[in-house]
Motif scaffolding. Sequence first.
Motif, PDB file in Angstrom:
ATOM      1  N   LEU A   1      46.379  42.254  49.099  1.00 27.01           N
ATOM      2  CA  LEU A   1      45.085  41.947  49.723  1.00 27.01           C
ATOM      3  C   LEU A   1      45.266  41.078  50.959  1.00 27.01           C
ATOM      4  CD1 LEU A   1      42.963  41.321  46.499  1.00 27.01           C
ATOM      5  CD2 LEU A   1      42.699  43.213  48.109  1.00 27.01           C
ATOM      6  N   ALA A   2      46.213  40.133  50.882  1.00 32.24           N
ATOM      7  CA  ALA A   2      46.475  39.273  52.040  1.00 32.24           C
ATOM      8  C   ALA A   2      47.079  40.080  53.188  1.00 32.24           C
ATOM      9  CB  ALA A   2      47.422  38.138  51.634  1.00 32.24           C
ATOM     10  N   GLU A   3      48.001  40.988  52.855  1.00 29.50           N
ATOM     11  CA  GLU A   3      48.672  41.790  53.892  1.00 29.50           C
ATOM     12  C   GLU A   3      47.722  42.767  54.574  1.00 29.50           C
ATOM     13  OE1 GLU A   3      51.756  43.694  51.726  1.00 29.50           O
ATOM     14  OE2 GLU A   3      52.934  41.863  51.421  1.00 29.50           O
ATOM     15  N   THR A   4      46.837  43.378  53.778  1.00 32.39           N
ATOM     16  CA  THR A   4      45.937  44.390  54.340  1.00 32.39           C
ATOM     17  C   THR A   4      44.668  43.787  54.936  1.00 32.39           C
ATOM     18  OG1 THR A   4      44.918  44.691  52.151  1.00 32.39           O
ATOM     19  CG2 THR A   4      46.745  46.167  52.737  1.00 32.39           C
ATOM     20  N   GLY A   5      44.402  42.521  54.623  1.00 29.56           N
ATOM     21  CA  GLY A   5      43.208  41.879  55.142  1.00 29.56           C
ATOM     22  C   GLY A   5      41.921  42.340  54.472  1.00 29.56           C
ATOM     23  N   LEU A   6      42.035  43.008  53.337  1.00 32.73           N
ATOM     24  CA  LEU A   6      40.844  43.481  52.625  1.00 32.73           C
ATOM     25  C   LEU A   6      40.192  42.316  51.893  1.00 32.73           C
ATOM     26  CD1 LEU A   6      42.304  46.826  51.220  1.00 32.73           C
ATOM     27  CD2 LEU A   6      40.550  46.593  52.997  1.00 32.73           C
ATOM     28  N   ASN A   7      38.889  42.183  52.068  1.00 30.87           N
ATOM     29  CA  ASN A   7      38.151  41.051  51.503  1.00 30.87           C
ATOM     30  C   ASN A   7      37.632  41.395  50.112  1.00 30.87           C
ATOM     31  OD1 ASN A   7      36.951  38.526  51.356  1.00 30.87           O
ATOM     32  ND2 ASN A   7      35.065  39.211  52.354  1.00 30.87           N
ATOM     33  N   TRP A   8      38.559  41.617  49.172  1.00 31.78           N
ATOM     34  CA  TRP A   8      38.209  41.926  47.794  1.00 31.78           C
ATOM     35  C   TRP A   8      38.842  40.901  46.873  1.00 31.78           C
ATOM     36  CZ3 TRP A   8      39.708  47.768  48.390  1.00 31.78           C
ATOM     37  CH2 TRP A   8      38.627  48.470  48.921  1.00 31.78           C
ATOM     38  N   LYS A   9      38.274  40.762  45.689  1.00 30.54           N
ATOM     39  CA  LYS A   9      38.869  39.900  44.678  1.00 30.54           C
ATOM     40  C   LYS A   9      39.782  40.730  43.788  1.00 30.54           C
ATOM     41  CE  LYS A   9      34.873  36.777  44.496  1.00 30.54           C
ATOM     42  NZ  LYS A   9      33.770  36.250  43.646  1.00 30.54           N
ATOM     43  N   VAL A  10      40.816  40.086  43.246  1.00 28.12           N
ATOM     44  CA  VAL A  10      41.773  40.796  42.397  1.00 28.12           C
ATOM     45  C   VAL A  10      41.061  41.459  41.221  1.00 28.12           C
ATOM     46  CG1 VAL A  10      43.724  40.509  40.825  1.00 28.12           C
ATOM     47  CG2 VAL A  10      43.743  39.373  43.046  1.00 28.12           C
ATOM     48  N   GLU A  11      40.100  40.726  40.590  1.00 21.45           N
ATOM     49  CA  GLU A  11      39.428  41.284  39.427  1.00 21.45           C
ATOM     50  C   GLU A  11      38.580  42.506  39.772  1.00 21.45           C
ATOM     51  OE1 GLU A  11      37.202  37.382  40.504  1.00 21.45           O
ATOM     52  OE2 GLU A  11      39.267  38.153  40.452  1.00 21.45           O
ATOM     53  N   GLU A  12      38.205  42.659  41.060  1.00 19.96           N
ATOM     54  CA  GLU A  12      37.471  43.848  41.494  1.00 19.96           C
ATOM     55  C   GLU A  12      38.418  45.012  41.750  1.00 19.96           C
ATOM     56  OE1 GLU A  12      33.866  41.600  43.956  1.00 19.96           O
ATOM     57  OE2 GLU A  12      35.690  42.222  45.004  1.00 19.96           O
ATOM     58  N   VAL A  13      39.629  44.678  42.154  1.00 18.47           N
ATOM     59  CA  VAL A  13      40.602  45.687  42.562  1.00 18.47           C
ATOM     60  C   VAL A  13      41.275  46.357  41.365  1.00 18.47           C
ATOM     61  CG1 VAL A  13      42.844  45.964  43.704  1.00 18.47           C
ATOM     62  CG2 VAL A  13      41.035  44.650  44.806  1.00 18.47           C
ATOM     63  N   VAL A  14      41.524  45.593  40.291  1.00 20.45           N
ATOM     64  CA  VAL A  14      42.258  46.124  39.134  1.00 20.45           C
ATOM     65  C   VAL A  14      41.607  47.382  38.573  1.00 20.45           C
ATOM     66  CG1 VAL A  14      42.914  45.657  36.742  1.00 20.45           C
ATOM     67  CG2 VAL A  14      43.386  43.956  38.507  1.00 20.45           C
ATOM     68  N   PRO A  15      40.286  47.379  38.253  1.00 22.64           N
ATOM     69  CA  PRO A  15      39.697  48.622  37.729  1.00 22.64           C
ATOM     70  C   PRO A  15      39.724  49.767  38.729  1.00 22.64           C
ATOM     71  CG  PRO A  15      37.997  46.942  38.094  1.00 22.64           C
ATOM     72  CD  PRO A  15      39.314  46.271  38.243  1.00 22.64           C
ATOM     73  N   LEU A  16      39.637  49.459  40.027  1.00 19.74           N
ATOM     74  CA  LEU A  16      39.702  50.501  41.048  1.00 19.74           C
ATOM     75  C   LEU A  16      41.064  51.190  41.029  1.00 19.74           C
ATOM     76  CD1 LEU A  16      38.677  52.011  43.537  1.00 19.74           C
ATOM     77  CD2 LEU A  16      39.426  50.077  44.938  1.00 19.74           C
TER      78      LEU A  16
END
Length: 569
Positions: free
Chosen positions: A113-128
């Motif tokens: 997330l830091a490298e890509t600059g995407l403004n998401w939270k880890v807990e939102e990303v895991v299910p995705l």
Amino acid sequence: MLEGLNPQQLEVARSRRHCLAVACPGAGKTKTIASKAAALLGEPGALVGAVTFSKDAALELRDRILELAGPGAKARLVAGTFHSLGFRQIQRPGNRRDIASDGDRTGLLMRVLAETGLNWKVEEVVPLIEQLKTGITHAIEGSPEAVLYAAYEDALARNGKIDFQDMLRLSIAGMESGDIEPYAFTHLLVDEFQDTDPLQYRWVELHADAGACVTVVGDDDQSIYGFRAAMGFRGMEGFATKFEAQRVVLGSNYRCRSEILSAADRLIRHNSDRIEKMLHAEKGAGGTALARRFNDEYEDATAAVEAFQARLAARQSCAILARTNRVLDPIESVCRSHGVKYYRASGRSVLDQPEGALMCNLLQIVQRVKLTGLDAVLGYAGMSTRDLTALHNAMGATLVPKQKKDLVALGLTDETATAYRGFMKRLAEWQSLAERQFYSLALEGVREWMMLYVRKEAAERAIVATYDVIARLSGTFSERIEFLKRANNEPSADALVLTTMHSSKGLEWDHVWITRSEENVVPDQKSPESEERRLFYVAMTRARETLTIASIRKNPPTRFIREAQVPEA
């Protein structure tokens, strides 16, 4: 090996073509699978696969099969979960795959997330990520989801790791490309087939295409994991149609009295996309299924606990089921205040939350059995470590009231000094009430003060639950808190089980109480009504002898009570 099977179970066990066994609740499906596997292992050249969803279930199934077939059959039985068998397939000599732990995955996603600059939270990303890997959703090329997925896959590869979904995904990709051979099963038996997601379904399909004779056992009416992409009716019908499978309905229920099973059957018939089945309660009549109404959730909880106390003492198994974990909080509070041994099988005990411990600590200070320990209390109200250090440097371990000018002289701001003086004044009032044994007034004051600074819903629930338990007890605060410390939340034969409807699947009890069965609770509006009806059907069919469906009067009872035609007590 087939002794004791009923005609339908025998039909499944003797089938030597692709077979779909539709097993109603309490139909003895595990017994059927184990008996069939044991019989197959007695045939020359047989290699039998037995697949289920959890490690514990896989071990139990393997043990039951070998108990019937004998230890000599062990070499020709491959039993495990989908993922464990997939993981075994993708291993290569000298290139053992390392599975990323939850901690590894969190760390990798934070970097991604830091490298890509995407403004998401880890807990939102895991299910995705999980949905993309299991094929539930697909990312459009160039979309943020696609960028994230590619970066995460690169991060896994750089670290020589795969994640949980990769175990099955990579084995399927390998079988489809020809790089990995399917298991050379002569027969493959799959339990809980209604719960298979697209990846698991494809793994079974590839083995059927490779020549395995597949028997799948499940119940579309008990498909309650749609949020995990379980295929349910669609998967069972798809398998039966594609492979022209022999269909057998295991409709004999050996668990529920007819009053309970008939009500559950009336309910589930309101779903349209389902395999039609005729259910029969082998135990016959003699049970009860009743609906009850209460004024509030604590009256509901108290009625349940008191109804079960004598039954628990007689070593009859009892459980209270709820749609969500938070609904169990008042039940647990009543169990504590009544001194009833219980086991909270789902979720964390609300009384273990730090806010509950903090309230107990403050009450002991109010009673003056503790003279120190105000740091955590003042910190909860927002006082900084710097200010607390300044107070202790001036007063020592025990904090006492001070004039505002003296507090400011210590380095506290006007606002902090005012807040400190206000709290110490309240504390003195609570202590005075406790000395005069006005414990309820002191307790109410502590609860109101703690609610002023609550920040999270879970914390608010912990404060309310702790207050409710202590308010229901008698004696001094220290006596009540000592009572709370008794270890009565543990599994045992005489413990009342508190669990959710989802976690109750696969279990059964003599007596079941479904709490908070109301329209704004179940069906949950975030879930399809048909799946909520299946969930309620699962909950109802956990009961052997008695079933109570409770609701409180401020909300209308769930429509499922009316559909099941359960009479009101």
